[in-house]
Scaffold this motif. Structure first.
Motif, mmCIF file in Angstrom:
data_model
loop_
_atom_site.group_PDB
_atom_site.id
_atom_site.type_symbol
_atom_site.label_atom_id
_atom_site.label_comp_id
_atom_site.label_asym_id
_atom_site.label_seq_id
_atom_site.Cartn_x
_atom_site.Cartn_y
_atom_site.Cartn_z
ATOM 1 N N ILE A 32 8.065 56.322 41.897
ATOM 2 C CA ILE A 32 6.656 56.074 42.230
ATOM 3 C C ILE A 32 6.565 55.668 43.697
ATOM 4 C CG2 ILE A 32 4.659 54.601 41.733
ATOM 5 C CD1 ILE A 32 5.946 54.278 38.861
ATOM 6 N N ILE A 33 5.719 56.371 44.445
ATOM 7 C CA ILE A 33 5.562 55.992 45.851
ATOM 8 C C ILE A 33 4.206 55.316 46.048
ATOM 9 C CG2 ILE A 33 7.137 57.692 46.865
ATOM 10 C CD1 ILE A 33 4.700 59.443 47.478
ATOM 11 N N VAL A 34 4.186 54.402 47.001
ATOM 12 C CA VAL A 34 2.932 53.729 47.326
ATOM 13 C C VAL A 34 2.706 53.827 48.827
ATOM 14 C CG1 VAL A 34 4.124 51.484 47.240
ATOM 15 C CG2 VAL A 34 1.656 51.529 47.223
ATOM 16 N N GLN A 35 1.447 54.096 49.199
ATOM 17 C CA GLN A 35 1.070 54.125 50.613
ATOM 18 C C GLN A 35 -0.204 53.283 50.796
ATOM 19 O OE1 GLN A 35 1.145 58.544 51.490
ATOM 20 N NE2 GLN A 35 2.815 57.868 52.833
ATOM 21 N N ALA A 36 -0.584 53.098 52.052
ATOM 22 C CA ALA A 36 -1.781 52.303 52.342
ATOM 23 C C ALA A 36 -3.015 53.201 52.294
ATOM 24 C CB ALA A 36 -1.640 51.690 53.733
ATOM 25 N N GLU A 37 -4.140 52.632 51.842
ATOM 26 C CA GLU A 37 -5.386 53.427 51.798
ATOM 27 C C GLU A 37 -5.700 54.059 53.144
ATOM 28 O OE1 GLU A 37 -7.925 51.089 48.336
ATOM 29 O OE2 GLU A 37 -8.449 50.769 50.445
ATOM 30 N N GLY A 38 -5.380 53.341 54.225
ATOM 31 C CA GLY A 38 -5.719 53.830 55.558
ATOM 32 C C GLY A 38 -4.759 54.871 56.107
ATOM 33 N N CYS A 39 -3.724 55.224 55.371
ATOM 34 C CA CYS A 39 -2.789 56.283 55.810
ATOM 35 C C CYS A 39 -1.970 56.716 54.585
ATOM 36 C CB CYS A 39 -1.890 55.784 56.943
ATOM 37 S SG CYS A 39 -0.841 57.085 57.623
ATOM 38 N N ALA A 40 -2.519 57.670 53.847
ATOM 39 C CA ALA A 40 -1.889 58.032 52.564
ATOM 40 C C ALA A 40 -1.689 59.543 52.424
ATOM 41 C CB ALA A 40 -2.742 57.491 51.425
ATOM 42 N N PRO A 41 -1.039 60.167 53.391
ATOM 43 C CA PRO A 41 -0.924 61.637 53.328
ATOM 44 C C PRO A 41 -0.104 62.143 52.137
ATOM 45 C CG PRO A 41 0.431 60.742 55.113
ATOM 46 C CD PRO A 41 -0.412 59.609 54.603
ATOM 47 N N LEU A 42 0.918 61.375 51.727
ATOM 48 C CA LEU A 42 1.730 61.822 50.588
ATOM 49 C C LEU A 42 0.955 61.653 49.277
ATOM 50 C CD1 LEU A 42 5.170 60.272 51.622
ATOM 51 C CD2 LEU A 42 4.751 62.714 51.259
ATOM 52 N N VAL A 43 0.207 60.568 49.187
ATOM 53 C CA VAL A 43 -0.581 60.328 47.965
ATOM 54 C C VAL A 43 -1.627 61.432 47.829
ATOM 55 C CG1 VAL A 43 -2.078 58.702 46.746
ATOM 56 C CG2 VAL A 43 -0.226 57.839 48.185
ATOM 57 N N PRO A 52 7.723 51.812 48.838
ATOM 58 C CA PRO A 52 6.677 51.999 49.849
ATOM 59 C C PRO A 52 7.080 53.104 50.820
ATOM 60 C CG PRO A 52 8.007 50.068 50.394
ATOM 61 C CD PRO A 52 8.626 50.682 49.169
ATOM 62 N N ALA A 53 6.383 54.222 50.780
ATOM 63 C CA ALA A 53 6.831 55.406 51.523
ATOM 64 C C ALA A 53 6.095 55.586 52.840
ATOM 65 C CB ALA A 53 6.652 56.656 50.664
ATOM 66 N N GLY A 54 6.878 55.667 53.898
ATOM 67 C CA GLY A 54 6.385 56.099 55.193
ATOM 68 C C GLY A 54 6.928 57.504 55.386
ATOM 69 N N GLY A 55 8.088 57.582 56.069
ATOM 70 C CA GLY A 55 8.795 58.859 56.173
ATOM 71 C C GLY A 55 9.448 59.247 54.855
ATOM 72 N N GLY A 56 9.719 58.270 54.000
ATOM 73 C CA GLY A 56 10.163 58.532 52.624
ATOM 74 C C GLY A 56 11.659 58.734 52.424
ATOM 75 N N THR A 57 12.475 58.337 53.409
ATOM 76 C CA THR A 57 13.924 58.555 53.254
ATOM 77 C C THR A 57 14.522 57.852 52.040
ATOM 78 O OG1 THR A 57 14.147 56.812 54.870
ATOM 79 C CG2 THR A 57 14.761 59.016 55.588
ATOM 80 N N GLY A 58 13.944 56.718 51.678
ATOM 81 C CA GLY A 58 14.486 55.963 50.549
ATOM 82 C C GLY A 58 14.362 56.744 49.247
ATOM 83 N N VAL A 59 13.217 57.375 49.049
ATOM 84 C CA VAL A 59 13.005 58.163 47.822
ATOM 85 C C VAL A 59 13.982 59.340 47.798
ATOM 86 C CG1 VAL A 59 11.373 59.601 46.538
ATOM 87 C CG2 VAL A 59 10.542 57.686 47.878
ATOM 88 N N ILE A 60 14.082 60.017 48.929
ATOM 89 C CA ILE A 60 14.969 61.187 48.995
ATOM 90 C C ILE A 60 16.415 60.740 48.757
ATOM 91 C CG2 ILE A 60 15.817 63.052 50.485
ATOM 92 C CD1 ILE A 60 13.081 62.854 51.975
ATOM 93 N N GLY A 61 16.789 59.644 49.412
ATOM 94 C CA GLY A 61 18.156 59.143 49.287
ATOM 95 C C GLY A 61 18.479 58.726 47.859
ATOM 96 N N MET A 62 17.580 57.983 47.237
ATOM 97 C CA MET A 62 17.863 57.517 45.872
ATOM 98 C C MET A 62 17.905 58.687 44.889
ATOM 99 S SD MET A 62 16.106 53.846 45.230
ATOM 100 C CE MET A 62 14.617 53.912 46.186
ATOM 101 N N TRP A 63 17.038 59.659 45.093
ATOM 102 C CA TRP A 63 17.030 60.818 44.190
ATOM 103 C C TRP A 63 18.344 61.592 44.313
ATOM 104 C CZ3 TRP A 63 14.688 61.156 39.947
ATOM 105 C CH2 TRP A 63 14.439 62.375 39.319
ATOM 106 N N GLN A 64 18.846 61.665 45.548
ATOM 107 C CA GLN A 64 20.165 62.286 45.776
ATOM 108 C C GLN A 64 21.261 61.477 45.083
ATOM 109 O OE1 GLN A 64 19.890 65.560 47.331
ATOM 110 N NE2 GLN A 64 21.652 64.821 48.470
ATOM 111 N N ALA A 65 21.153 60.158 45.232
ATOM 112 C CA ALA A 65 22.163 59.274 44.623
ATOM 113 C C ALA A 65 22.221 59.497 43.118
ATOM 114 C CB ALA A 65 21.821 57.808 44.908
ATOM 115 N N PHE A 66 21.052 59.589 42.486
ATOM 116 C CA PHE A 66 21.034 59.743 41.025
ATOM 117 C C PHE A 66 21.637 61.089 40.633
ATOM 118 C CE2 PHE A 66 17.006 56.911 41.220
ATOM 119 C CZ PHE A 66 17.807 55.801 41.449
#
Ligand SMILES: Cc1ncc(COP(=O)(O)O)c(C=O)c1O
Ligand SMILES: [Zn+2]
Length: 410
Positions: A284-295, A252-266
């Protein structure tokens, strides 16, 4: 014969193999031995780089299994340079659990579905990992106080580690941030300012508080080390699966640090040759319909994102009410390079999945975490994923603080 001296030269294994920082845009290098914010060249996140050749030489992968059961078992690949400076509340090494009954009804026997239960971290969310690393490193480099804007969980986590460090803390949150997180931050001794607006507005206030007080600002991706703590989610996943990676990860991506961090880890694990196979997961990232700028940026084929209009950013998932991320390029790049995708889900679907997860598998999760399960069901329907794809959902936080938000008919 005169007595002689035999000089024995040997290399002492270092606690951290942190080498330098690098601008995520133009790759210019910066020193890692002083407090840094964003890159002066491109105003983009700085990423930590390690001496991986030396790590490969000095560390045996299988030695890690014998180490302490926290994210600090990967200390060579974390930024804290002196062991004595580690601040730990026991973060990391959260369970990776099979959860077949979270599948759509009828598919329970077929799915290969796992969840990483990040709600078991200290402070109740995965934010503990990033803050444990960043607060310890800030203290090591001489910070005298800490500030962060927050949607809720990051502020609580920073306040806890600041208390552990003996540093004063200031948290700035939107006035509609979850009450439990705000109370939690206050209990840990932080000053809290609630402001009208979104986390982006809180970000501006936090930056000015940091400047006025001479304190260090730990806003998402505006310093290099929260993402390093988040990276350990990727290390653990690999280790817990016997040094291989799943077919797909939903986050679940807000600022998305988890995706960036895990991709670095791999990337680091691949460079260290610690992985059994080169197979990387679809991110795969998921955001809310009411705030989905990355999607939206993903769907439109853009490499950067446009801010979601603040007046329209609305979702029950406070952690996903993030209209803009300075990590947009890195996130979109990871999603695309991995063959992943981006999904939006409704608030109703998230709330329903909180109930479904609690009833079906006995796990009480945050709405942000439930977004990953809603996305999983959608992706099975659209056949982007098949039941045979080994999929890991990141359950980023506990649902305990939100328990009052659910009504029950007697
Ligand atoms: C429970 C939970 N999940 C997910 C997120 C989003 O995390 P990030 O901003 O690192 O993408 C947050 C952020 O506050 C959160 O609290
Ligand atoms: Zn640059």
């Amino acid at each position: 014969m005169k007595p002689g001296y035999v000089i024995v030269l040997f290399m002492v294994a270092r606690f951290s193999y942190l080498n330098h920082l690098q601008c995520s845009m133009c790759h210019r290098q910066y020193a890692a031995d002083q407090l840094q914010t964003i890159s002066p060249c491109c105003s983009r996140p700085l990423l930590a780089k390690y001496d991986l050749a030396a790590v490969a030489q000095d560390v045996k992968r299988d030695e890690i299994a014998r180490r302490e059961n926290s994210m600090w078992r990967y200390h060579e690949l974390l930024p804290v340079c002196e062991e004595a400076h580690v601040l730990t509340l026991g973060e990391g090494m959260t369970p990776l659990l099979a959860a077949p009954r979270l599948a759509p009804p009828g598919l329970e026997k077929d799915v290969r579905l796992l969840v990483k239960d990040e709600g078991q971290n200290p402070t109740g969310s995965f934010k503990a990992r990033g803050m444990a690393a960043a607060v310890a490193r800030a203290l090591e480099l001489g910070a005298s106080g800490l500030v962060t804007p927050t949607a809720g969980n990051a502020g609580a986590a920073m306040a806890a580690y600041a208390a552990r460090a003996g540093l004063p803390a200031f948290v700035v949150a939107p006035e509609d941030a979850p009450q439990a997180c705000i109370q939690q931050a206050r209990l840990y001794g932080a000053e809290v300012a609630l402001i009208a607006g979104l986390i982006s507005d809180a970000g501006r206030v936090a930056a000015s508080v940091a400047q006025q007080r001479g304190w260090f600002n730990l806003a998402t991706l505006r310093e290099p080390y929260r993402v390093e703590g988040k990276k350990t989610m990727g290390f653990e996943l690999a280790e817990q699966l016997g040094w291989r990676l799943p077919d797909a990860i939903i986050y679940p991506a807000g600022g998305g640090t988890g995706v960036i961090g895990m991709w670095q880890a791999f990337a680091e694990l691949r460079d260290l040759a610690w992985l059994q196979s080169e197979h990387l997961p679809k991110m795969i990232i998921v955001q809310a319909e009411g705030c989905a700028p990355l999607v939206r940026a993903f769907e439109q084929g853009n490499t950067v994102m446009e801010a979601w209009p603040s007046s329209q950013a609305s979702t029950v998932a406070a952690g996903l009410r993030v209209p803009m991320s300075i990590g947009d390029q890195l996130i979109l790049q990871a999603v695309r390079a991995s063959g992943g995708t981006a999904v939006r889900v409704s608030d109703d679907a998230m709330m329903e999945m909180v109930r479904y997860t609690a009833r079906s598998e006995g796990m009480l999760i945050a709405v942000e975490a439930a977004a990953t399960l809603a996305a999983y069901h959608i992706l099975l329907t659209t056949r982007f994923l098949t039941p045979e794809d080994e999929t890991v959902l990141f359950f980023t936080g506990t649902g305990l603080p939100d328990i009052g938000n659910y009504s029950f008919s007697m």
